[in-house]
Design a protein around this motif. Structure first.
Motif, mmCIF file in Angstrom:
data_model
loop_
_atom_site.group_PDB
_atom_site.id
_atom_site.type_symbol
_atom_site.label_atom_id
_atom_site.label_comp_id
_atom_site.label_asym_id
_atom_site.label_seq_id
_atom_site.Cartn_x
_atom_site.Cartn_y
_atom_site.Cartn_z
ATOM 1 N N LEU A 18 29.383 -109.195 13.788
ATOM 2 C CA LEU A 18 28.423 -109.023 12.699
ATOM 3 C C LEU A 18 28.819 -109.960 11.570
ATOM 4 N N ASP A 45 30.124 -99.415 4.346
ATOM 5 C CA ASP A 45 28.767 -99.563 3.827
ATOM 6 C C ASP A 45 28.686 -100.916 3.123
ATOM 7 N N CYS A 73 21.157 -99.288 9.776
ATOM 8 C CA CYS A 73 22.351 -98.759 10.438
ATOM 9 C C CYS A 73 22.590 -99.559 11.716
ATOM 10 N N ILE A 74 23.814 -100.027 11.893
ATOM 11 C CA ILE A 74 24.185 -100.765 13.103
ATOM 12 C C ILE A 74 25.222 -99.940 13.846
ATOM 13 N N ASP A 75 24.881 -99.558 15.055
ATOM 14 C CA ASP A 75 25.675 -98.609 15.831
ATOM 15 C C ASP A 75 25.982 -99.215 17.201
ATOM 16 N N THR A 118 24.798 -99.513 6.872
ATOM 17 C CA THR A 118 25.914 -98.616 7.102
ATOM 18 C C THR A 118 26.443 -98.853 8.512
ATOM 19 N N LEU A 119 27.756 -98.884 8.628
ATOM 20 C CA LEU A 119 28.432 -99.034 9.911
ATOM 21 C C LEU A 119 29.207 -97.746 10.149
ATOM 22 N N PRO A 123 34.819 -101.249 12.358
ATOM 23 C CA PRO A 123 35.103 -102.420 13.197
ATOM 24 C C PRO A 123 36.549 -102.378 13.706
ATOM 25 N N TYR A 159 33.421 -105.931 16.940
ATOM 26 C CA TYR A 159 33.548 -104.803 17.866
ATOM 27 C C TYR A 159 33.804 -105.361 19.260
#
Length: 248
Positions: A18, A45, A73-75, A118-119, A123, A159
């Motif tokens: 990211l 965040d 939101c990145i999931d 928001t993560l 990481p 990740y």
């Protein structure tokens, strides 16, 4: 005659990078809000300030899409059986503090942000790129000492061993297909133009107001140097302003 249903081929795990490029504030959470170097990061965040920017996203070298001004939101989705190991606060500082303003005290974010991410999954690694030399010479203010000699305009949160990701809030189909084992999501805080000094000062003031800093931009940051062969979704080698990390 019966036919056997086809079984989807398993996805080969890859790394998800990211890239947050430009003016962002990273609010880092740790277990127990601890400032101990061994404390694991529990979430991040990210806020882009209101300063006239249009935020956008690009996956790998594909199309660049506008992002609307609200929470995203990145999931990541990890390979079955894989247990990610979050980066520690000490490792984070070792990796990026030499090129990133680190704001102490985990300060609350003031109103005035334009877009946020928001993560919820922290990481596993964190790096930076697009370096601008002699950055403090562009600023004055009581918090000038927080600005390193060389600043990074690109923060890269990493990740490992993922098979995909959910990008909630994105208004475009987010296909995280890897290229050479890496899927790169570029989150850019501004569209490709060469900014005016007035705009750069607005960005500086907006970042400072989010976390309570006394920074005044006097002259533009210089051109950025980046990794060789790296995808650049802009026409200018750099962004109008660097980001900063607020941590315990």
């Amino acid at each position: 005659m019966t036919t056997q249903a086809s079984v989807p081929s398993p996805v080969t795990p890859f790394e998800l990078h990211l890239h947050f490029e430009g003016a962002f504030i990273f609010s880092v959470k740790t277990e127990g809000n601890s400032s101990d170097p061994g404390a694991k990061i529990t979430g991040v965040d990210i806020y882009a300030p209101v300063c006239g920017h249009t935020n956008s996203a690009t996956i790998n070298s594909g199309s660049t899409y506008m992002l609307e001004s609200y929470w995203h939101c990145i999931d990541p989705v990890f390979a079955e059986g894989y247990a990610p190991s979050p980066i520690t606060l000490g490792a984070l500082k070792t990796n990026i503090a030499a090129n990133t303003p680190m704001v102490p005290g985990n300060r609350p974010i003031k109103g005035g942000w334009d877009i946020a991410f928001t993560l919820p999954v922290p990481p596993e690694d964190w790096a930076c790129d697009e370096f601008v030399a002699n950055a403090p010479a562009s600023f004055t203010g009581q918090d000038l000492g927080l600005i390193p000699a060389s600043v990074a305009l690109d923060q890269v949160l990493i990740y490992k061993n993922v098979t995909g990701a959910n990008f909630h809030g994105a208004c475009f189909p987010a296909d995280f297909a890897p290229v050479n084992g890496v899927a790169s999501l570029y989150l850019n805080s501004e569209v490709p133009y060469i900014p005016t000094l007035q705009h750069e000062r607005r960005a500086t003031d907006a970042i400072a107001q989010l976390v309570g800093l006394d920074w005044v931009l006097q002259t533009p940051l210089g051109a950025a140097s980046a990794s060789t062969g790296r995808f650049q979704p802009r026409t200018k080698t750099g962004y109008c302003m660097m980001g900063a990390v607020s941590a315990p």
